[in-house]
Every structure is written in structure tokens, then in C-alpha cells.
Design an enzyme around this catalytic site. Structure first.
Site, short mmCIF file in Angstrom:
data_model
loop_
_atom_site.label_atom_id
_atom_site.label_comp_id
_atom_site.label_asym_id
_atom_site.label_seq_id
_atom_site.Cartn_x
_atom_site.Cartn_y
_atom_site.Cartn_z
N SER A 147 45.98 40.59 65.60
CA SER A 147 45.67 39.33 66.28
C SER A 147 44.65 39.53 67.40
O SER A 147 44.73 40.49 68.18
CB SER A 147 46.96 38.74 66.88
N LYS A 173 54.77 29.71 61.27
CA LYS A 173 54.46 28.42 61.91
C LYS A 173 55.40 27.29 61.48
O LYS A 173 55.74 26.43 62.28
CB LYS A 173 53.01 28.02 61.63
N ASP A 209 45.68 23.97 65.87
CA ASP A 209 44.75 24.47 64.84
C ASP A 209 43.75 23.39 64.41
O ASP A 209 42.55 23.63 64.35
CB ASP A 209 45.51 24.95 63.60
N GLY A 232 47.82 25.27 52.20
CA GLY A 232 48.83 25.87 53.06
C GLY A 232 48.78 25.27 54.47
O GLY A 232 48.25 24.17 54.68
N TYR A 256 37.89 35.29 59.26
CA TYR A 256 36.87 35.81 60.20
C TYR A 256 36.83 37.34 60.24
O TYR A 256 36.07 37.92 61.02
CB TYR A 256 37.09 35.24 61.61
P1 NAP Z 1 49.16 29.80 54.02
O1 NAP Z 1 49.97 28.73 54.64
O2 NAP Z 1 49.83 31.01 53.48
O3 NAP Z 1 48.30 29.10 52.84
C1 NAP Z 1 47.43 29.85 52.05
C2 NAP Z 1 46.80 28.94 51.01
O4 NAP Z 1 45.88 29.75 50.26
C3 NAP Z 1 47.78 28.36 50.01
O5 NAP Z 1 47.30 27.13 49.53
C4 NAP Z 1 47.75 29.41 48.89
O6 NAP Z 1 48.12 28.91 47.64
C5 NAP Z 1 46.27 29.73 48.89
N1 NAP Z 1 45.99 31.02 48.29
C6 NAP Z 1 46.51 32.22 48.65
N2 NAP Z 1 46.01 33.18 47.85
C7 NAP Z 1 45.17 32.56 46.96
C8 NAP Z 1 44.38 33.01 45.88
N3 NAP Z 1 44.33 34.30 45.55
N4 NAP Z 1 43.66 32.11 45.17
C9 NAP Z 1 43.71 30.79 45.51
N5 NAP Z 1 44.45 30.30 46.52
C10 NAP Z 1 45.17 31.18 47.24
O7 NAP Z 1 48.06 30.35 55.03
P2 NAP Z 1 47.27 29.52 56.14
O8 NAP Z 1 47.95 29.62 57.44
O9 NAP Z 1 46.97 28.18 55.58
O10 NAP Z 1 45.93 30.38 56.27
C11 NAP Z 1 44.95 30.35 55.26
C12 NAP Z 1 43.76 31.21 55.68
O11 NAP Z 1 43.17 30.65 56.86
C13 NAP Z 1 44.15 32.65 56.05
O12 NAP Z 1 43.11 33.51 55.66
C14 NAP Z 1 44.25 32.61 57.56
O13 NAP Z 1 44.02 33.87 58.14
C15 NAP Z 1 43.15 31.62 57.89
N6 NAP Z 1 43.39 30.93 59.16
C16 NAP Z 1 42.41 31.01 60.11
C17 NAP Z 1 42.58 30.34 61.30
C18 NAP Z 1 41.52 30.41 62.33
O14 NAP Z 1 41.75 30.03 63.47
N7 NAP Z 1 40.32 30.84 61.96
C19 NAP Z 1 43.76 29.61 61.55
C20 NAP Z 1 44.73 29.54 60.55
C21 NAP Z 1 44.54 30.22 59.35
P3 NAP Z 1 49.66 28.99 47.14
O15 NAP Z 1 50.42 27.98 47.97
O16 NAP Z 1 49.57 28.66 45.71
O17 NAP Z 1 50.13 30.40 47.42
#
Ligand code: NAP
Length: 284
Positions: A23, A73, A109, A136, A226
Site C-alpha cells: 500500500s 471493503k 473511491d 467489483g 498503477y
Molecule cells: P474486486 O472487487 O475484486 O473486483 C475485481 C473485478 O475485476 C471483478 O469484476 C472481477 O470479476 C474482475 N476480474 C478479476 N480478474 C479478471 C480477469 N482475469 N478477467 C476479467 N475480469 C476480471 O476489486 P476492485 O476493488 O474492484 O479493484 C479492481 C482493480 O482496481 C484492482 O486492480 C485494484 O487494485 C484497482 N483499484 C485501484 C484503485 C485506485 O485508487 N487506483 C482503487 C480501487 C481499486 P469477477 O467478479 O468475475 O471475479
């Protein structure tokens, strides 16, 4: 050397062991506290199982505020006394405030993402068509915040179309479409002003989740990943002259909003940004 006493206020992040290890939040918040001369510190707490006892225990022990990161979360939303604003709509909490003895859950977020769009990319969300890939927690926060900020249409593309369809209730009066990632074609993309990757694809060098040649030159692309700072999606877009940024800006602005919730002070954005970039460089 930083002096820590019984008066020092403590904030922390609760997340999975891997997420807390990498983090950038401790670097950003500790740099911000120092820059403003605040006697506050921020520490990471890795939690492998149910995060609720850890959150409640930290609050009981007197922390002033908490961040919550993946994968906790949604569970964190069940740990608070009250959900406020976006946290109530999205059902997920990334920031916890202790207010007059009450545990209040926020989600910064989505608003962090919108601030990044407006302030850093110069893209106002009113009237735009947005496509978010993923369904997600991050996609939910973005869909709700973009709709609240006035986006005209929001399309959600996910590998499981029923999960994409589940986001419809978040978008209010905005037009809504749900599709499979494999269904992203020229027709689906042609009207989009903004495309966001809200899946982890790209963290380990995976290729972009759709055919880049489908993009038109006026579109803005954001990859929430990132690390690496230039993901395959960002690299491919830039090679075609398309404006593309990683998720560091969203991370910075969600952190700044949390900082203000806890301290009441305006966050020193440049200091926090420099701390995040330095930490990323240290990680390699
Ligand atoms: P999450 O709740 O686990 O959701 C992940 C999403 O991605 C789900 O829709 C999942 O589908 C999909 N997914 C996972 N692996 C996949 C694959 N191989 N092919 C296609 N879809 C896939 O995670 P999240 O919190 O939403 O985070 C998502 C991404 O955003 C992460 O990389 C995280 O690090 C990033 N993020 C960045 C920030 C920022 O401030 N920059 C903030 C939050 C998150 P399923 O439901 O089918 O598994």
C-alpha cells in the site's frame, strides 16, 4: 526521528496481507501529517481473515481514523454504526471516521476518481458516456460517482454479465448497459468518452481487456491499476496518441478526501503525490 507520544493520534489501514504490504497509503498520509505539522501517524494492519474484529478492536483501542482496502471493503460496511454518502449507495467502505464515539463509514473511491478526472485530466463528467470494465468494488464506486456527477450513460462490461447487470441500481437516471467483456466491439466503444479498466488485468502484464484499435482518438482511458505505472493498456493507448492514465491519480484523491475527513484540514496534494511516486520507485 519522528517523536511519538501518548498524544500522537493514530490512523491505520486494514487490508489483506499482500495489499497492506504494497500500500502507498502509509507513505502518503505520513508525509501529509509531517508537512502540516500534525502529531498524527498512519500504520498498516494486515488482516487475513474477517476484518470486523480487527476494525472494532482498533477503534476500541482509540484510533482516530481507518482506511480499509481489498479484500475487506464490503465487510467493513458491516463493521460501522452508520454508512454515509457513497458508502451507503455502494455498500462498501474505504474510510472510517470516529465521530463523537460513533463509527461512520465513508467511501471516497468514487469521488476521488471524479476529482482526478476533473482536476487532473480536465474531463468534466456531465453528459459523458462512460464504459467501466469490471463489476467489483471499484467499478461500483465509479458507476455511482459518475452517475451522481451527471454522466449521461454508463456501460459496465464484465466477464460475468449478471454481475455487470447488478450495477444498474447504482446509476440513477443515467442510461445503463451491461455487457460481457468479449462483447466490447466497435459499436460498444464508438460513443464512449471515457473507458476505465476496473479489473486487476495489467498488474501482471496481461494484455488490455479489449481490442485497442477499436478506440477513437477523442476517448480518455484510465487504468485503475498503477503498479506497474505504465500498464499494457496505458502503453497501447499512448502509442496510438490516446490520452491514458493509470490509477495513481484516483488513489491520491481518495486519500486526500480521507485525510480531510479525519483531520478537517485540506490535504497537501503535492506532498502526498510525491510520497506515493517515491514509494512506488522504491518498490521497483
Ligand atoms: P474486486 O472487487 O475484486 O473486483 C475485481 C473485478 O475485476 C471483478 O469484476 C472481477 O470479476 C474482475 N476480474 C478479476 N480478474 C479478471 C480477469 N482475469 N478477467 C476479467 N475480469 C476480471 O476489486 P476492485 O476493488 O474492484 O479493484 C479492481 C482493480 O482496481 C484492482 O486492480 C485494484 O487494485 C484497482 N483499484 C485501484 C484503485 C485506485 O485508487 N487506483 C482503487 C480501487 C481499486 P469477477 O467478479 O468475475 O471475479
Amino acid at each position: 526521528m519522528r517523536r511519538i507520544t501518548g498524544r500522537t493520534r493514530i490512523t491505520a489501514i486494514v487490508g489483506g496481507p499482500e495489499q497492506t504490504l504494497t500500500s502507498l497509503s502509509p507513505a502518503m498520509h505520513n508525509a501529509a501529517f509531517e508537512a502540516l505539522g500534525l502529531d498524527w501517524i498512519y500504520a498498516p494492519f494486515p488482516v487475513a481473515g474477517d476484518p470486523i474484529p480487527a476494525i472494532r478492536g482498533l477503534v476500541e483501542a482509540g484510533v482516530q481514523g481507518l482506511n480499509v482496502t481489498m479484500p475487506h471493503k464490503t465487510a467493513a460496511a458491516r463493521s460501522v454504526d452508520r454508512l454515509e454518502g457513497m458508502a451507503a449507495s455502494v455498500g462498501a467502505v474505504n474510510t472510517i471516521e470516529i465521530r463523537a464515539g460513533e463509527i461512520v463509514g465513508h467511501n471516497t473511491d468514487g469521488m476521488g476518481f471524479v476529482r482526478f478526472l476533473v482536476r487532473d485530466l480536465g474531463l468534466r463528467p456531465e453528459g459523458i458516456s462512460a464504459m467501466v470494465i469490471g463489476a467489483g468494488g471499484a467499478a461500483r464506486a465509479l458507476a455511482a460517482a459518475l452517475a451522481q456527477a451527471g454522466a449521461a450513460t454508463i456501460a459496465i462490461a464484465a466477464r460475468d454479465p449478471s454481475k455487470a447487470a447488478g450495477l444498474e441500481s447504482l446509476v440513477g437516471h443515467a442510461g445503463f448497459t451491461a455487457l460481457r467483456i468479449e462483447e466490447i466491439d466497435g459499436g460498444a466503444i464508438s460513443g464512449a468518452d471515457l473507458i476505465v479498466n476496473a479489473t486487476p488485468l495489467g498488474q501482471k502484464g496481461e494484455k488490455p481487456p479489449f481490442e485497442i484499435d477499436l478506440l477513437h482518438p477523442g476517448v480518455t482511458v484510465v487504468d485503475l491499476v498503477y503498479h506497474p505505472s505504465v500498464t499494457p493498456l496505458v502503453e497501447a493507448c499512448r502509442a496510438r496518441g490516446i490520452l491514458a492514465q493509470n490509477g495513481l491519480g484516483m488513489l491520491l484523491h481518495q486519500a486526500a478526501l480521507a485525510f480531510t475527513i479525519w483531520t478537517g484540514a485540506e490535504a497537501p496534494l503535492e506532498v502526498m503525490s510525491a510520497a506515493a511516486v517515491a514509494e512506488l520507485a522504491r518498490d521497483g
